[in-house]
Motif scaffolding. Structure first.
Motif, PDB file in Angstrom:
ATOM      1  N   ASN A  87       0.827  -1.196   0.000  1.00 20.88           N
ATOM      2  CA  ASN A  87       0.000   0.000   0.000  1.00 20.88           C
ATOM      3  C   ASN A  87       0.869   1.257   0.000  1.00 20.88           C
ATOM      4  N   ILE A  88       1.915   1.254   0.841  1.00 23.61           N
ATOM      5  CA  ILE A  88       2.845   2.385   0.872  1.00 23.61           C
ATOM      6  C   ILE A  88       3.558   2.507  -0.466  1.00 23.61           C
ATOM      7  N   LEU A  92       3.553   5.759  -2.852  1.00 24.50           N
ATOM      8  CA  LEU A  92       4.820   6.365  -3.280  1.00 24.50           C
ATOM      9  C   LEU A  92       4.857   6.526  -4.799  1.00 24.50           C
ATOM     10  N   LEU A  93       4.435   5.496  -5.531  1.00 23.64           N
ATOM     11  CA  LEU A  93       4.454   5.574  -6.990  1.00 23.64           C
ATOM     12  C   LEU A  93       3.483   6.634  -7.505  1.00 23.64           C
ATOM     13  N   GLY A  94       2.325   6.754  -6.858  1.00 22.96           N
ATOM     14  CA  GLY A  94       1.376   7.794  -7.253  1.00 22.96           C
ATOM     15  C   GLY A  94       1.940   9.185  -7.040  1.00 22.96           C
ATOM     16  N   ILE A  95       2.618   9.380  -5.906  1.00 23.44           N
ATOM     17  CA  ILE A  95       3.258  10.662  -5.622  1.00 23.44           C
ATOM     18  C   ILE A  95       4.340  10.948  -6.646  1.00 23.44           C
ATOM     19  N   ASN A  96       5.183   9.953  -6.903  1.00 23.29           N
ATOM     20  CA  ASN A  96       6.310  10.162  -7.802  1.00 23.29           C
ATOM     21  C   ASN A  96       5.857  10.511  -9.214  1.00 23.29           C
ATOM     22  N   ALA A  97       4.788   9.853  -9.686  1.00 24.88           N
ATOM     23  CA  ALA A  97       4.290  10.138 -11.028  1.00 24.88           C
ATOM     24  C   ALA A  97       3.815  11.582 -11.146  1.00 24.88           C
ATOM     25  N   LEU A 106      11.318  13.524  -5.760  1.00 27.22           N
ATOM     26  CA  LEU A 106      10.761  12.951  -4.532  1.00 27.22           C
ATOM     27  C   LEU A 106      11.904  12.518  -3.616  1.00 27.22           C
ATOM     28  N   VAL A 107      11.837  12.951  -2.355  1.00 31.32           N
ATOM     29  CA  VAL A 107      12.818  12.553  -1.341  1.00 31.32           C
ATOM     30  C   VAL A 107      12.075  11.758  -0.276  1.00 31.32           C
ATOM     31  N   SER A 108      12.447  10.487  -0.085  1.00 34.37           N
ATOM     32  CA  SER A 108      11.771   9.636   0.892  1.00 34.37           C
ATOM     33  C   SER A 108      12.492   9.670   2.235  1.00 34.37           C
ATOM     34  N   PRO A 302      -7.969   3.548  -3.039  1.00 37.69           N
ATOM     35  CA  PRO A 302      -7.185   3.977  -4.201  1.00 37.69           C
ATOM     36  C   PRO A 302      -5.820   4.525  -3.788  1.00 37.69           C
ATOM     37  N   ALA A 303      -4.883   3.627  -3.450  1.00 35.07           N
ATOM     38  CA  ALA A 303      -3.604   4.056  -2.883  1.00 35.07           C
ATOM     39  C   ALA A 303      -2.826   4.963  -3.830  1.00 35.07           C
ATOM     40  N   ALA A 304      -2.723   4.582  -5.093  1.00 36.03           N
ATOM     41  CA  ALA A 304      -1.959   5.401  -6.033  1.00 36.03           C
ATOM     42  C   ALA A 304      -2.602   6.775  -6.210  1.00 36.03           C
ATOM     43  N   GLU A 305      -3.936   6.807  -6.253  1.00 35.45           N
ATOM     44  CA  GLU A 305      -4.627   8.093  -6.397  1.00 35.45           C
ATOM     45  C   GLU A 305      -4.465   8.946  -5.138  1.00 35.45           C
ATOM     46  N   LEU A 306      -4.441   8.317  -3.964  1.00 39.88           N
ATOM     47  CA  LEU A 306      -4.173   9.069  -2.736  1.00 39.88           C
ATOM     48  C   LEU A 306      -2.823   9.785  -2.844  1.00 39.88           C
ATOM     49  N   GLY A 307      -1.816   9.059  -3.335  1.00 37.42           N
ATOM     50  CA  GLY A 307      -0.500   9.668  -3.500  1.00 37.42           C
ATOM     51  C   GLY A 307      -0.499  10.787  -4.509  1.00 37.42           C
TER      52      GLY A 307
END
Length: 340
Positions: A87-88, A92-97, A106-108, A302-307
């Motif tokens: 899920n994380i 992360l991938l949604g944020i990065n895109a 993106l800095v994690s 919607p994990a990717a959409e949340l990001g």
């Protein structure tokens, strides 16, 4: 004697200008995407950049613009959970895109200890990022307060009620938990327990509240196993505990798919069939839900959409000063498979 080595000299804008036969100002205009440069000059500069190996000094540009071009993702989880939780990963991938589309890095930053909190707080105050996205904020989280004090553009994924009022994007954890527990009850289960996890954050507390809402007068607090983390190991421990409390248990709501997968393993070891003896449901619709046997009934969030939405909200603040302090609520859905 060993041969002496020297650091390779970095190509400069002057090297590009000399190679292309143009002025430094013309090179600068091309690098900054400005007009009024002829096609032939632009072509010569691009060829010169490739030949001399010029890489733009973003540190110098950032110093001049007072911008780092980077957004921090702050994850409040142990390192093992950060690596194993799909899920994380999807968040992360949604944020990065979304950040990549806007030419941001993106800095994690993973917070596992108090020392991590102190280190990250200092980092955020150093101007290394233009904004932050916070995942899994806990009760009493010092990072959220530090961000508010720094007036750093920020967004929370989730909406903790005991934190500074930052913009947020999230889901209705309570309503979704109530819905899937109702669905589990409708299969005829009479003794339903829950493996609750993450109760030091809003998602865990809300999922437990939704479970209690669904059962109403049938809710029995002794049939709730409280675990710290959304992990497979927590599911094994929680299911083992519930079986010891009441061997007649015939339904389980696990607070995440990873927890549900652990519950399935504990039931297998105990010789219980799923869904014959015990119906099991989870939450997330992560990769865990499709790997289990039987496949897991769960709540799809919607994990990717949340990001992606969190990234856009923080970029709105960075680029235009816009803040959606009321937050954004995304939809979930129950996905019914064979585990219940």
């Amino acid at each position: 004697m060993p041969e002496s080595t020297s650091r390779h000299k970095r190509a400069t804008i002057f090297d590009v200008a000399a190679e292309a036969g143009v002025s430094r100002g013309t090179v600068s205009r091309v690098l900054n995407g400005e007009p009024y440069v002829s096609a032939s000059a632009r072509e010569a500069i691009e060829a010169a950049i490739a030949k001399v190996g010029y890489v733009r000094n973003t540190a110098a540009r950032n110093l001049a613009t007072q911008s780092s071009g980077a957004i921090a993702l702050i994850v409040h989880e142990p390192h093992s959970v950060f690596v194993d939780d799909p899920n994380i990963g999807a968040i992360l991938l949604g944020i990065n895109a979304a950040l990549s589309e806007a030419d941001y890095q993106l800095v994690s930053l993973v917070i596992d200890t108090e020392r991590d909190s102190q280190r990250v707080t200092g980092y955020l105050g150093g101007g290394f990022v233009d904004g932050a996205i916070i995942v899994s904020a806990r009760a009493g989280d010092p990072i959220s307060q530090a961000i508010a004090d720094l007036r750093l553009p920020a967004v929370m994924i989730g909406r903790p009620d005991n934190q500074p009022q930052l913009p947020w994007v999230g889901i209705d954890n309570r309503g979704a938990a109530r819905e899937i527990t109702d669905r589990l009850s409708a299969t005829g289960r009479r003794r339903i327990g829950m493996i609750a996890a993450g109760l030091d954050r809003d998602s865990g507390r809300d999922r437990l509240s939704g479970f209690q809402d669904a059962l109403g007068a049938r809710f029995d607090d002794s049939m709730v196993s409280r675990q710290n983390l959304y992990t497979f190991a927590a599911g094994v421990a929680g299911m083992t505990e519930l079986l010891a409390i009441d061997s007649s248990i015939d339904g389980v709501f696990a607070a995440s798919d990873a927890v549900a997968a652990g519950a399935l393993e504990a039931l297998r070891i105990a010789g219980r069939t799923v869904p014959g003896d015990v119906g099991v449901v989870g939450f997330d619709d992560s990769a865990w839900a499709r790997r289990t046997r039987p496949a897991l009934s769960t709540v799809r969030q919607p994990a990717a959409e949340l990001g992606a939405r969190a990234a856009q909200l923080v970029l709105d603040q960075v680029q235009a000063g816009e803040s959606h302090s009321d937050g954004v609520l995304l939809q979930t859905e129950v996905v019914w498979r064979h585990s219940a």
